[in-house]
Design an enzyme around this catalytic site. Structure first.
Site, PDB file in Angstrom:
ATOM      1  CE  LYS A 163      -3.131   2.769   2.783  1.00  0.00           C
ATOM      2  NZ  LYS A 163      -4.089   2.858   3.892  1.00  0.00           N
TER       3      LYS A 163
ATOM      4  N   GLY B  58     -11.081   7.333   5.716  1.00  0.00           N
ATOM      5  CA  GLY B  58     -12.062   8.387   5.921  1.00  0.00           C
ATOM      6  C   GLY B  58     -13.451   7.918   6.290  1.00  0.00           C
TER       7      GLY B  58
ATOM      8  CB  THR C 293      -9.626   5.316  12.369  1.00  0.00           C
ATOM      9  OG1 THR C 293      -8.296   5.508  11.910  1.00  0.00           O
ATOM     10  CG2 THR C 293      -9.839   6.125  13.632  1.00  0.00           C
TER      11      THR C 293
END
Lengths: 67, 281
Positions: free
Chosen positions: B118, B207, B229
């Site tokens: 990544k 996001g 997250t």
């Protein structure tokens, strides 16, 4: 006596030595470590042949969580 | 009775760089309250690929580098990752130049024994927005070196095309800046990417804060979701991992089933023919 930076901290080595010897000196010899000198990756196969110099910047990393 | 829809039974495999992944949910491994929580969240997500990273190792204290408690025991962390059986996707998080990213990529390949990467090249500290120029430069070099690059990019179409031009086979546009939980900030750009690049695997990366946002991306036709997250910082990470897994599956099934077109005017679903009490005026 060599003065160099290890993971952004000042460190000394008593005498010129290979990266392999230095990693052993610092207790960082393990299978899950990778190294770079002056920002350039050093393959494990070269640890015994690469010699550290005064003023070198060394990064040694290990796995952590990431996103 | 378990019912499998026609849509999911005829779904195409999720293939990246010639490898078929069993799940469209890619999960990050940072920020969990404990290694056990991370392990159980990976299981609840039913993911087949996890992201991870590299950070400096302090002399004589090889397990003390990490700042979050989930990795205070580095050996436990790594053991759980290995036991998960998941494919590994190392990142270059925090790198600000192609040189940094390329060297960290080489270190990752040596430690994790994988060409998959990544790729992150940060262009701004405020929103951690990928640097388009550094990203393309790094991707071009890494592809030459044999890496399978999955670039974390913005939702910019032309940038995506440039990344494909240099050899990337997957794009991972952001939904919103990392860790913000704001969802799909620019639906027009995300739809444009999907429409202009119909044959390229597209993964919304970063996001997202709610499973509904992941479902919406999948309903648009995105191929997968990568997040960290929203799960790790939830009150119950394991429950949230499961919720995202279900939302991603639901969104995929909805996409395959074909959403109706939006309309400005109402259209009754109940037949109007035979309406009682109705009289022609």
């Amino acid at each position: 006596m060599l003065t160099l930076s290890l993971n952004n901290e000042p460190h000394t080595l008593p005498e010129p030595m290979s990266l392999s010897q230095a990693m052993e000196h610092w207790g960082l010899c393990n299978a899950m470590a990778a190294a770079a000198i002056n920002g350039e990756f050093v393959p494990r196969s070269q640890y015994t042949t690469v010699t550290l110099h005064d003023g070198d910047t060394i990064d040694i990393v290990k796995p952590v969580g990431g996103g | 009775m378990s019912v499998q829809s026609h849509a999911t039974s005829t779904d195409t495999p999720f293939v990246l760089y010639g490898e078929t992944l069993s799940s469209r949910f890619i999960l990050g491994t940072a920020l969990y309250p404990s290694p056990q929580s991370m392990r159980d969240s990976i299981a609840a997500a039913n993911t087949s690929m996890v992201t991870l990273s590299l950070r400096r190792q302090n002399p004589n204290t090889p397990s003390s580098v990490s700042q979050d408690s989930s990795q205070q025991d580095g050996d436990t962390f790594w053991q759980y990752i290995r036991d998960s059986g998941c494919r590994l996707l190392p990142n270059t998080a925090g790198c600000k130049t192609p040189r940094e990213a390329i060297n960290l990529a080489e270190m990752s390949r040596e430690i994790f024994n994988t060409d998959w990467l990544k790729l992150e090249v940060v262009g701004d500290d405020y929103n951690l927005q990928p640097c388009p120029f550094g990203l393309v430069e790094a991707a071009a070099e890494l592809v030459k070196r044999g890496f399978k690059v999955l670039p974390y990019t913005t939702d910019d179409l032309v940038l995506g095309q440039k990344l494909l031009d240099v050899g990337c086979e997957v794009l991972m546009p952001w939904g919103a800046p990392i860790g913000t939980g704001q969802g799909l900030m620019n639906r027009y750009n995300l739809r444009t990417l999907r429409e202009r690049l119909p044959d390229i695997p597209l993964i919304v990366d970063a996001g997202l804060g709610a499973p509904s946002q992941a479902a919406e991306a999948m309903e648009m036709g995105y191929d997968g979701i990568l997040l960290n997250t929203a799960v790790a910082k939830a009150n119950d990470p394991i429950g949230m991992a499961h919720a995202f897994a279900k939302a991603i599956e639901a969104g995929r099934e909805a996409y395959l089933s074909g959403l109706i077109h939006k309309s400005q005017t109402a259209s009754p679903s109940t037949p109007t023919l035979g309406q009682p009490f109705w009289h022609q005026t």
